[in-house]
Design an enzyme around this catalytic site. Structure first.
Site, PDB file in Angstrom:
ATOM      1  N   ASP A 178      -0.189  31.393  31.148  1.00  0.00           N
ATOM      2  CA  ASP A 178      -0.559  32.809  31.074  1.00  0.00           C
ATOM      3  C   ASP A 178      -0.860  33.287  32.484  1.00  0.00           C
ATOM      4  OD1 ASP A 178      -1.597  35.387  30.023  1.00  0.00           O
ATOM      5  OD2 ASP A 178      -1.602  34.309  28.126  1.00  0.00           O
ATOM      6  N   HIS A 241       2.939  38.104  31.306  1.00  0.00           N
ATOM      7  CA  HIS A 241       1.890  37.069  31.286  1.00  0.00           C
ATOM      8  C   HIS A 241       2.263  35.896  32.196  1.00  0.00           C
ATOM      9  CE1 HIS A 241      -0.906  38.647  28.242  1.00  0.00           C
ATOM     10  NE2 HIS A 241       0.161  39.106  27.599  1.00  0.00           N
ATOM     11  N   GLU A 305       3.475  42.132  25.324  1.00  0.00           N
ATOM     12  CA  GLU A 305       2.666  42.766  26.363  1.00  0.00           C
ATOM     13  C   GLU A 305       3.316  42.639  27.742  1.00  0.00           C
ATOM     14  OE1 GLU A 305      -1.737  42.383  24.309  1.00  0.00           O
ATOM     15  OE2 GLU A 305      -1.079  40.763  25.635  1.00  0.00           O
ATOM     16  N   GLU A 448     -10.525  33.646  26.570  1.00  0.00           N
ATOM     17  CA  GLU A 448     -11.157  34.363  27.668  1.00  0.00           C
ATOM     18  C   GLU A 448     -12.655  34.060  27.747  1.00  0.00           C
ATOM     19  OE1 GLU A 448      -9.027  35.718  25.525  1.00  0.00           O
ATOM     20  OE2 GLU A 448      -7.866  37.361  26.403  1.00  0.00           O
TER      21      GLU A 448
END
Length: 520
Positions: A178, A241, A305, A448
């Site tokens: 990522d 990403h 994304e 996260e």
């Protein structure tokens, strides 16, 4: 306290359970008779029970524990099993090896919880007499663990697989790359881990973070998982990403002169791969090494994304769009995914990606829909294989309640235990041909705010128990029955030292889970 009738507290719930009078006792003289094809299951039984019970369970043609593989039992499918426990013998049968492995986990749950931990050697290792016939509703029952944002040692991944297997989950989706970290070793591109595997801090905590796996470690994980009937599906994110990869190799981006750091923030980063041929050489080389380590038929390449701003501002990307006959740079995403998907198909693999609408990925992709449940139906109608991963029911990085003492979590309304169990991967109003395209479902844990194994297990359990129950048992959403079984099942989690969120009146409530959208 242990469940008085452990056959009635199994998680996930079997298709059919018929209690019988009596008990079957495992002792030092109990032997295992493994018929042809059942040797792997017998070895797993010894591996799991030997160290915790002290029982040798040696092989013997006269063994009272009989494991039988019978392809004629077609009604059991690939993972179903039949278990008969009588006072003098135990018989486990399946049509396929994975069915025997599922049955082994049921045997473990039927024993006293101490058989999971080895905490009491003077315990009588008894199973209740019972007949069980058990077939899963869905072939894909998974859990996604993000080790890119916060690295976890491979030893913990082994434990994570063990806990999955106990609950008859069969897919570990391993999110390896990522913006915030690259954990997959690639011999042709060593800077992916030496540079991309490390960041200076997380948000503004000032604490460096890093780590990566060796090929040997990942192969060992794949082998460990396969012995337990779990497939490891790797995910290598592209074309977005990828900040960690671009920090290591800037020439793969749209601004090769720019030196980036491995991202220290969360959210969606606007740096993406370029679309020049050197990028596709890179992607193919990386995926060849991934396929060498991971035999999974599914290879996940992310795809979600992916801001197109860099492509829109790049003369080279705009020229590439024209040369490819695309309407504009915005269409480069589907074109990119199509090229990589075709490469994987050529190598006998099934490309898999995240779908933000259900309609944007090429037809050969297996899609994971996460933004809206309706997107799963959109994808199914387009002919995709679908894994449902709706964020309001499967994202375990959301808090479990609004209690002020909950640990830091993803912003948004909580995803309580009931919301996970209430989620049916195939709603009742779907047409049969649409429902047939749903492989199953899985939980997601983005990390996260999840730094340690303790935090992973607090957020994962008991919510993953709920997902496992519905994914295996299908549409029979008996919430009250699940809660009763879960109350007893926690003794098993305790024996294994799982740091789960305690069951409370509030955690067992059935209030709405909210409608917040998922920050990633």
């Amino acid at each position: 306290m242990p469940a008085p009738r452990p056959e009635l507290s199994l998680v996930p719930r079997p298709s059919k359970v018929s209690p019988r009078p009596g008990r079957f006792v495992l002792g030092q003289d109990t032997a295992v008779r493994a018929l042809p094809g059942a040797e792997g299951a017998a070895e797993l039984l010894r591996t799991l029970l030997g160290p915790t019970t002290g029982l040798p369970l040696p092989p013997s043609a006269e063994g009272r524990v009989v494991l039988a593989l019978d392809p004629q039992l077609g009604g059991l499918g690939d993972e179903g099993y039949g278990l008969t426990v009588g006072p003098q013998a135990l018989l486990l049968r399946a049509a396929r090896p994975d069915g025997l492995l599922r049955g082994i986990q049921t045997i473990r749950q039927l024993l006293p919880p101490e058989a999971l931990s080895g905490g009491a050697r003077d315990t009588a290792w008894e199973l209740p007499c019972v007949e069980i016939s058990d077939v899963p509703r869905h072939p894909w029952r998974g859990a996604m663990l993000d080790v890119a944002r916060h690295f976890q040692p491979v030893s913990y991944l082994h434990r994570y697989v063990d806990l999955m297997a106990l609950h008859k989950l069969n897919v570990l989706h391993l999110h390896l790359t990522d913006d915030q970290g690259w954990r997959m070793p690639v011999d042709a591109y060593p800077r992916l881990t030496s540079v991309g595997g490390h960041r200076t801090q997380s948000l503004s905590d000032g604490v460096p973070h890093g780590g990566s796996y060796t090929r040997a470690e990942l192969r060992g994980l794949v082998r460990h998982a396969a012995e337990r009937g779990v497939t490891v599906v790797p995910e290598i994110e592209m074309p977005g990403h990828v900040r960690a990869a671009l920090a290591a190799y800037p020439h793969l981006g749209n601004h090769p002169e720019r030196q980036l750091d491995v991202w220290t923030r969360w959210g969606v980063c606007d740096t993406v791969l370029g679309v020049h041929e050197e990028v596709f050489d890179f992607c193919r080389t990386v995926l060849e090494e991934v396929m060498d380590v991971f035999p999974s038929p599914y290879i996940h390449i992310g795809g979600e994304e992916c801001p197109t701003t860099e492509w829109e501002n790049s003369p080279a990307a705009r020229e590439r769009a024209v040369a490819a006959g695309l309407a504009g740079p915005g269409d480069l995403h589907g074109w990119f995914m199509g090229r990589i998907g075709s490469f994987l198909v050529e190598h006998g693999r099934r490309p898999t990606g995240w779908a933000e609408s259900g309609s944007e990925l090429p037809p050969e992709f297996t899609v994971m829909t996460w933004r809206d449940p309706a997107h799963a139906r959109t994808a199914a109608r387009r002919g995709h294989q679908v894994v449902t991963a709706h964020h309001r029911a499967t994202y375990l990085d959301y808090a479990q309640s609004t209690d002020p003492d909950e640990p830091p979590a993803q912003s948004g309304a909580p995803v309580p235990l009931h919301a996970v169990h209430a989620n049916d991967p195939v709603p009742i109003d779907w047409e049969p041909e649409e429902a047939a395209r749903v492989l199953g479902t899985q939980a997601q844990l983005w990390t996260e705010y999840v730094t340690t194994p303790d935090r992973i297990e607090y957020l994962t359990y008991p919510r993953l128990c709920a997902l496992a129950d519905r994914a295996w048992s299908g549409g029979r959403g008996d919430w009250a029955g699940f809660v009763e079984r879960l109350r007893d099942h926690t003794a098993r989690l305790d024996a294994l030292g799982v740091r789960y969120r305690p069951l409370t009146t509030r955690s067992l409530a059935t209030a709405s889970s909210g409608t917040a959208r998922p920050p990633r």
